[in-house]
Scaffold this motif. Structure first.
Motif, PDB file in Angstrom:
ATOM      1  N   LEU A 195       0.869  -1.171   0.000  1.00  0.00           N
ATOM      2  CA  LEU A 195       0.000   0.000   0.000  1.00  0.00           C
ATOM      3  C   LEU A 195       0.906   1.221   0.000  1.00  0.00           C
ATOM      4  N   ILE A 196       0.707   2.095  -0.978  1.00  0.00           N
ATOM      5  CA  ILE A 196       1.491   3.317  -1.082  1.00  0.00           C
ATOM      6  C   ILE A 196       0.530   4.485  -0.892  1.00  0.00           C
ATOM      7  N   THR A 197       0.959   5.470  -0.100  1.00  0.00           N
ATOM      8  CA  THR A 197       0.089   6.610   0.166  1.00  0.00           C
ATOM      9  C   THR A 197       0.402   7.785  -0.758  1.00  0.00           C
ATOM     10  N   LYS A 198      -0.637   8.595  -0.980  1.00  0.00           N
ATOM     11  CA  LYS A 198      -0.490   9.824  -1.753  1.00  0.00           C
ATOM     12  C   LYS A 198      -0.054  10.933  -0.807  1.00  0.00           C
ATOM     13  N   PRO A 199       0.695  11.913  -1.240  1.00  0.00           N
ATOM     14  CA  PRO A 199       1.215  12.041  -2.591  1.00  0.00           C
ATOM     15  C   PRO A 199       2.182  10.898  -2.905  1.00  0.00           C
ATOM     16  N   ILE A 200       2.143  10.453  -4.135  1.00  0.00           N
ATOM     17  CA  ILE A 200       2.896   9.272  -4.545  1.00  0.00           C
ATOM     18  C   ILE A 200       4.392   9.538  -4.531  1.00  0.00           C
ATOM     19  N   ASP A 201       5.118   8.633  -3.899  1.00  0.00           N
ATOM     20  CA  ASP A 201       6.580   8.655  -3.909  1.00  0.00           C
ATOM     21  C   ASP A 201       7.020   7.847  -5.136  1.00  0.00           C
ATOM     22  N   PHE A 202       7.371   8.547  -6.211  1.00  0.00           N
ATOM     23  CA  PHE A 202       7.685   7.854  -7.462  1.00  0.00           C
ATOM     24  C   PHE A 202       8.997   7.077  -7.393  1.00  0.00           C
ATOM     25  N   ASP A 203       9.890   7.440  -6.470  1.00  0.00           N
ATOM     26  CA  ASP A 203      11.093   6.628  -6.286  1.00  0.00           C
ATOM     27  C   ASP A 203      10.715   5.246  -5.739  1.00  0.00           C
ATOM     28  N   LEU A 204       9.726   5.232  -4.856  1.00  0.00           N
ATOM     29  CA  LEU A 204       9.224   3.969  -4.305  1.00  0.00           C
ATOM     30  C   LEU A 204       8.553   3.134  -5.400  1.00  0.00           C
ATOM     31  N   LEU A 205       7.749   3.775  -6.247  1.00  0.00           N
ATOM     32  CA  LEU A 205       7.115   3.055  -7.360  1.00  0.00           C
ATOM     33  C   LEU A 205       8.162   2.532  -8.331  1.00  0.00           C
ATOM     34  N   ARG A 206       9.151   3.348  -8.614  1.00  0.00           N
ATOM     35  CA  ARG A 206      10.216   2.940  -9.538  1.00  0.00           C
ATOM     36  C   ARG A 206      10.940   1.702  -8.993  1.00  0.00           C
ATOM     37  N   ALA A 207      11.204   1.689  -7.692  1.00  0.00           N
ATOM     38  CA  ALA A 207      11.867   0.538  -7.066  1.00  0.00           C
ATOM     39  C   ALA A 207      10.988  -0.709  -7.167  1.00  0.00           C
ATOM     40  N   ALA A 208       9.679  -0.545  -6.974  1.00  0.00           N
ATOM     41  CA  ALA A 208       8.758  -1.688  -7.083  1.00  0.00           C
ATOM     42  C   ALA A 208       8.740  -2.221  -8.514  1.00  0.00           C
ATOM     43  N   ILE A 209       8.752  -1.315  -9.480  1.00  0.00           N
ATOM     44  CA  ILE A 209       8.758  -1.730 -10.883  1.00  0.00           C
ATOM     45  C   ILE A 209      10.058  -2.452 -11.217  1.00  0.00           C
ATOM     46  N   GLU A 210      11.186  -1.887 -10.785  1.00  0.00           N
ATOM     47  CA  GLU A 210      12.485  -2.517 -11.062  1.00  0.00           C
ATOM     48  C   GLU A 210      12.554  -3.913 -10.459  1.00  0.00           C
ATOM     49  N   SER A 211      12.053  -4.045  -9.232  1.00  0.00           N
ATOM     50  CA  SER A 211      12.048  -5.352  -8.574  1.00  0.00           C
ATOM     51  C   SER A 211      11.217  -6.352  -9.365  1.00  0.00           C
ATOM     52  N   ARG A 212      10.066  -5.914  -9.833  1.00  0.00           N
ATOM     53  CA  ARG A 212       9.190  -6.810 -10.602  1.00  0.00           C
ATOM     54  C   ARG A 212       9.806  -7.151 -11.962  1.00  0.00           C
ATOM     55  N   LEU A 213      10.425  -6.173 -12.616  1.00  0.00           N
ATOM     56  CA  LEU A 213      11.100  -6.435 -13.895  1.00  0.00           C
ATOM     57  C   LEU A 213      12.205  -7.478 -13.701  1.00  0.00           C
ATOM     58  N   ASP A 214      12.965  -7.323 -12.610  1.00  0.00           N
ATOM     59  CA  ASP A 214      14.029  -8.297 -12.316  1.00  0.00           C
ATOM     60  C   ASP A 214      13.461  -9.691 -12.096  1.00  0.00           C
ATOM     61  N   SER A 215      12.327  -9.781 -11.393  1.00  0.00           N
ATOM     62  CA  SER A 215      11.771 -11.093 -11.069  1.00  0.00           C
ATOM     63  C   SER A 215      11.176 -11.793 -12.303  1.00  0.00           C
ATOM     64  N   VAL A 216      10.610 -11.026 -13.251  1.00  0.00           N
ATOM     65  CA  VAL A 216      10.059 -11.671 -14.454  1.00  0.00           C
ATOM     66  C   VAL A 216      11.142 -11.967 -15.482  1.00  0.00           C
ATOM     67  N   ALA A 217      12.249 -11.231 -15.415  1.00  0.00           N
ATOM     68  CA  ALA A 217      13.347 -11.471 -16.360  1.00  0.00           C
ATOM     69  C   ALA A 217      14.100 -12.743 -15.979  1.00  0.00           C
ATOM     70  N   GLY A 218      14.096 -13.060 -14.699  1.00  0.00           N
ATOM     71  CA  GLY A 218      14.809 -14.253 -14.239  1.00  0.00           C
ATOM     72  C   GLY A 218      16.307 -14.012 -14.200  1.00  0.00           C
ATOM     73  N   PRO A 219      17.058 -15.035 -13.815  1.00  0.00           N
ATOM     74  CA  PRO A 219      18.505 -14.884 -13.727  1.00  0.00           C
ATOM     75  C   PRO A 219      19.119 -14.694 -15.121  1.00  0.00           C
ATOM     76  N   THR A 220      20.135 -13.841 -15.159  1.00  0.00           N
ATOM     77  CA  THR A 220      20.806 -13.599 -16.437  1.00  0.00           C
ATOM     78  C   THR A 220      22.179 -14.208 -16.461  1.00  0.00           C
TER      79      THR A 220
END
Length: 132
Positions: free
Chosen positions: A107-132
């Motif tokens: 749960l993320i509160t407004k005003p939105i912390d876009f650094d926090l969202l960016r970190a969540a996106i990066e984490s998810r991108l890493d997890s779907v990409a799998g090990p390289t």
């Protein structure tokens, strides 16, 4: 990899805000963002997306008609593989408990912390990409 992030919010300016905040990533093709302005529109997007492309969903809680809390179990049932992060102006303990009990990963509160969202996106991108 062609991946999609769904943002659900009834406020039209949220679309512009997200596009502005993630313009570099969107231009570079790291991911695409789709925007739904209601829970029914979000469900249509979730059901229309192919299994491999939708990797993450951000949803506002307070929306007219169906709320984000009502949308959450429907999305979890349709796509249990897609993490959902709820966004709200009211980040009290009771709301956080409801959101996490409903199956959201955060749960993320407004005003939105876009650094926090960016970190969540990066984490998810890493997890779907799998090990390289």
């Amino acid at each position: 990899m062609n991946v999609l992030i769904l943002v659900v919010d009834d406020e039209p300016d949220v679309t512009d805000l997200f596009r502005q905040q993630f313009r570099r990533e969107l231009r570079a093709g790291r991911f695409a963002m789709e925007f739904a302005h209601s829970a029914p529109e979000a469900l249509a997007c979730v059901n229309a997306s192919d299994g491999a492309s939708l990797i993450l969903m951000f949803s506002d809680i307070n929306m007219p008609g169906m709320t984000g809390l009502e949308l959450l179990p429907l999305v979890r049932a349709a796509r249990p593989d897609v993490p959902v992060i709820m966004i709200t102006a009211y980040g009290d303990a009771e709301t956080r408990e409801k959101v996490l009990a409903g199956g959201a990963v955060d749960l993320i509160t407004k005003p939105i912390d876009f650094d926090l969202l960016r970190a969540a996106i990066e984490s998810r991108l890493d997890s779907v990409a799998g090990p390289t």
